[in-house]
Design a protein around this motif. Structure first.
Motif, mmCIF file in Angstrom:
data_model
loop_
_atom_site.group_PDB
_atom_site.id
_atom_site.type_symbol
_atom_site.label_atom_id
_atom_site.label_comp_id
_atom_site.label_asym_id
_atom_site.label_seq_id
_atom_site.Cartn_x
_atom_site.Cartn_y
_atom_site.Cartn_z
ATOM 1 N N ILE A 21 0.937 -1.157 -0.130
ATOM 2 C CA ILE A 21 0.069 -0.011 -0.072
ATOM 3 C C ILE A 21 0.962 1.149 0.071
ATOM 4 N N GLU A 22 0.550 2.112 -0.834
ATOM 5 C CA GLU A 22 1.539 3.365 -0.980
ATOM 6 C C GLU A 22 0.705 4.549 -0.340
ATOM 7 N N CYS A 23 1.354 5.422 0.360
ATOM 8 C CA CYS A 23 0.801 6.442 0.747
ATOM 9 C C CYS A 23 1.684 7.953 0.384
ATOM 10 N N ARG A 24 1.153 8.708 -0.181
ATOM 11 C CA ARG A 24 1.923 10.018 -0.625
ATOM 12 C C ARG A 24 1.286 11.254 -0.114
ATOM 13 N N SER A 25 2.225 12.109 0.335
ATOM 14 C CA SER A 25 1.983 13.428 0.561
ATOM 15 C C SER A 25 2.107 14.247 -0.823
ATOM 16 N N LEU A 26 0.876 14.792 -1.178
ATOM 17 C CA LEU A 26 0.803 15.482 -2.383
ATOM 18 C C LEU A 26 1.301 16.892 -2.802
ATOM 19 N N ASP A 27 1.150 17.568 -1.469
ATOM 20 C CA ASP A 27 1.620 19.277 -1.877
ATOM 21 C C ASP A 27 2.383 19.537 -0.558
ATOM 22 N N PHE A 28 3.100 18.619 0.179
ATOM 23 C CA PHE A 28 4.151 19.077 1.149
ATOM 24 C C PHE A 28 4.943 17.921 1.453
ATOM 25 N N GLN A 29 6.014 18.185 2.242
ATOM 26 C CA GLN A 29 7.016 17.070 2.476
ATOM 27 C C GLN A 29 6.682 16.532 3.953
ATOM 28 N N ALA A 30 6.647 15.238 3.994
ATOM 29 C CA ALA A 30 6.215 14.679 5.004
ATOM 30 C C ALA A 30 7.401 14.305 5.866
ATOM 31 N N THR A 31 7.763 14.873 6.949
ATOM 32 C CA THR A 31 8.861 14.671 7.687
ATOM 33 C C THR A 31 8.485 13.089 8.555
ATOM 34 N N THR A 32 7.261 13.038 9.008
ATOM 35 C CA THR A 32 6.794 11.741 9.539
ATOM 36 C C THR A 32 5.791 11.256 8.959
ATOM 37 N N MET A 33 5.468 10.154 8.750
ATOM 38 C CA MET A 33 4.356 9.241 8.600
ATOM 39 C C MET A 33 3.765 8.311 9.392
ATOM 40 N N PHE A 34 2.713 7.806 9.335
ATOM 41 C CA PHE A 34 2.048 7.336 10.403
ATOM 42 C C PHE A 34 1.231 6.157 9.708
ATOM 43 N N TRP A 35 1.079 4.797 10.088
ATOM 44 C CA TRP A 35 0.194 3.959 9.625
ATOM 45 C C TRP A 35 -0.675 3.400 10.691
ATOM 46 N N TYR A 36 -1.907 3.420 10.463
ATOM 47 C CA TYR A 36 -3.004 2.981 11.404
ATOM 48 C C TYR A 36 -3.739 1.892 10.823
ATOM 49 N N ARG A 37 -4.627 1.151 11.732
ATOM 50 C CA ARG A 37 -5.443 0.160 11.257
ATOM 51 C C ARG A 37 -6.518 0.447 12.069
ATOM 52 N N GLN A 38 -7.868 0.233 11.217
ATOM 53 C CA GLN A 38 -9.143 0.711 11.761
ATOM 54 C C GLN A 38 -10.041 -0.654 11.608
ATOM 55 N N PHE A 39 -10.605 -1.027 12.773
ATOM 56 C CA PHE A 39 -11.556 -1.872 12.669
ATOM 57 C C PHE A 39 -13.115 -1.550 12.795
ATOM 58 N N PRO A 40 -14.103 -2.165 12.039
ATOM 59 C CA PRO A 40 -15.440 -1.417 12.267
ATOM 60 C C PRO A 40 -15.946 -0.857 13.443
ATOM 61 N N LYS A 41 -16.278 0.330 13.294
ATOM 62 C CA LYS A 41 -16.949 1.064 14.313
ATOM 63 C C LYS A 41 -16.036 1.317 15.324
ATOM 64 N N LYS A 42 -14.547 1.289 15.108
ATOM 65 C CA LYS A 42 -13.598 1.452 16.136
ATOM 66 C C LYS A 42 -12.719 2.519 15.777
ATOM 67 N N SER A 43 -11.950 3.196 16.872
ATOM 68 C CA SER A 43 -11.070 4.078 16.630
ATOM 69 C C SER A 43 -9.801 3.668 15.724
ATOM 70 N N LEU A 44 -9.054 4.460 15.280
ATOM 71 C CA LEU A 44 -7.741 4.324 14.917
ATOM 72 C C LEU A 44 -6.678 3.493 15.959
ATOM 73 N N MET A 45 -6.009 2.508 15.409
ATOM 74 C CA MET A 45 -5.243 1.919 15.993
ATOM 75 C C MET A 45 -3.702 2.196 15.546
ATOM 76 N N LEU A 46 -2.825 2.917 16.071
ATOM 77 C CA LEU A 46 -1.578 3.194 15.509
ATOM 78 C C LEU A 46 -0.672 1.882 15.452
ATOM 79 N N MET A 47 -0.095 1.809 14.087
ATOM 80 C CA MET A 47 0.816 0.664 13.967
ATOM 81 C C MET A 47 2.260 0.838 13.880
ATOM 82 N N ALA A 48 2.345 2.061 13.361
ATOM 83 C CA ALA A 48 4.168 2.280 13.404
ATOM 84 C C ALA A 48 4.419 3.910 12.787
ATOM 85 N N THR A 49 5.207 4.361 13.340
ATOM 86 C CA THR A 49 5.631 5.696 13.210
ATOM 87 C C THR A 49 6.869 5.607 11.933
ATOM 88 N N SER A 50 7.005 6.431 10.999
ATOM 89 C CA SER A 50 8.190 6.440 10.306
ATOM 90 C C SER A 50 8.688 7.726 9.908
#
Lengths: 115, 111
Positions: A21-50
């Motif tokens: 899965i690709e994640c791109r910042s289109l109009d700014f430079q991203a110093t930090t990116m985060f990946w989350y996982r979300q289950f149905p009707k639940k909040s976001l769960m942080l997986m990792a910081t890069s």
């Protein structure tokens, strides 16, 4: 401004295969990116910081050999789910933070289904 | 331990019926509190950042306020298109930039 894209938006793969899965910042430079996982009707769960050019920092309980994260440039991070199994089926969302700011801007998400 | 609690879990309003959503937090040091709106099957959309007690931000029918223990998201005369899940997140001053999310409030505005 502050637009983040993800590709693909939906993916179906067979058990045992890998998917990227690709994640791109289109109009700014991203110093930090985060990946989350979300289950149905639940909040976001942080997986990792890069941070660009560095190894990702994984949250407790997240298998780093299963969820490979690469942040090779200031506008692109990738999440590879290796040897996917049905329990990996979920909604994966990335976010990006620009230097000298605190806000995270989120991508539209990727729906992964493993059959 | 840093944590964020949102209430209510779900809220149904009639169109035009104003209300407030609550986000209570405990954090060792607050760098910022963030509000997002999330529609089903989509990523969260940024709404506001609040940095210090007493600060207020407004956008259309939404107004966010912050105290030392909680934040409120006031919705004035809501419309059906305001229906969404509203997420609150805090960022601590501990050195990383990661968020601690609340569980969200699912808002339904009926026409």
């Amino acid at each position: 401004g502050a637009v983040v894209s993800q590709h693909p938006s939906r993916v179906i793969c067979k058990s045992g295969t890998s998917v990227k899965i690709e994640c791109r910042s289109l109009d700014f430079q991203a110093t930090t990116m985060f990946w989350y996982r979300q289950f149905p009707k639940k909040s976001l769960m942080l997986m990792a910081t890069s941070n660009e050019g560095s190894k990702a920092t994984y949250e407790q309980g997240v298998e780093k050999d299963k969820f490979l994260i690469n942040h090779a440039s200031l506008t692109l991070s990738t999440l590879t789910v290796t040897s996917a199994h049905p329990e990996d089926s979920s909604f994966y969302i990335c976010s990006a933070r620009a230097q000298f700011t605190y806000e995270q801007y989120f991508g539209p998400g990727t729906r992964l289904t493993v059959t | 331990e840093d944590q964020v609690t949102q209430s209510p879990e779900a809220l149904r309003l009639q169109e035009g019926e104003s209300s407030s959503l609550n986000c209570s937090y405990t954090v060792s040091g607050l760098r910022g509190l963030f509000w997002y709106r999330q529609d089903p099957g989509k990523g969260p959309e940024f709404l506001f950042t609040l940095y210090s007690a007493g600060e207020e931000k407004e956008k259309e029918r939404l107004k966010a306020t912050l105290t030392k223990k909680e934040s409120f998201l006031h919705i004035t005369a809501p419309k059906p298109e305001d229906s969404a899940t509203y997420l609150c997140a805090v960022q601590a001053t501990s050195g990383t930039y990661k968020y601690i999310f609340g569980t969200g409030t699912r808002l339904k505005v009926l026409a």
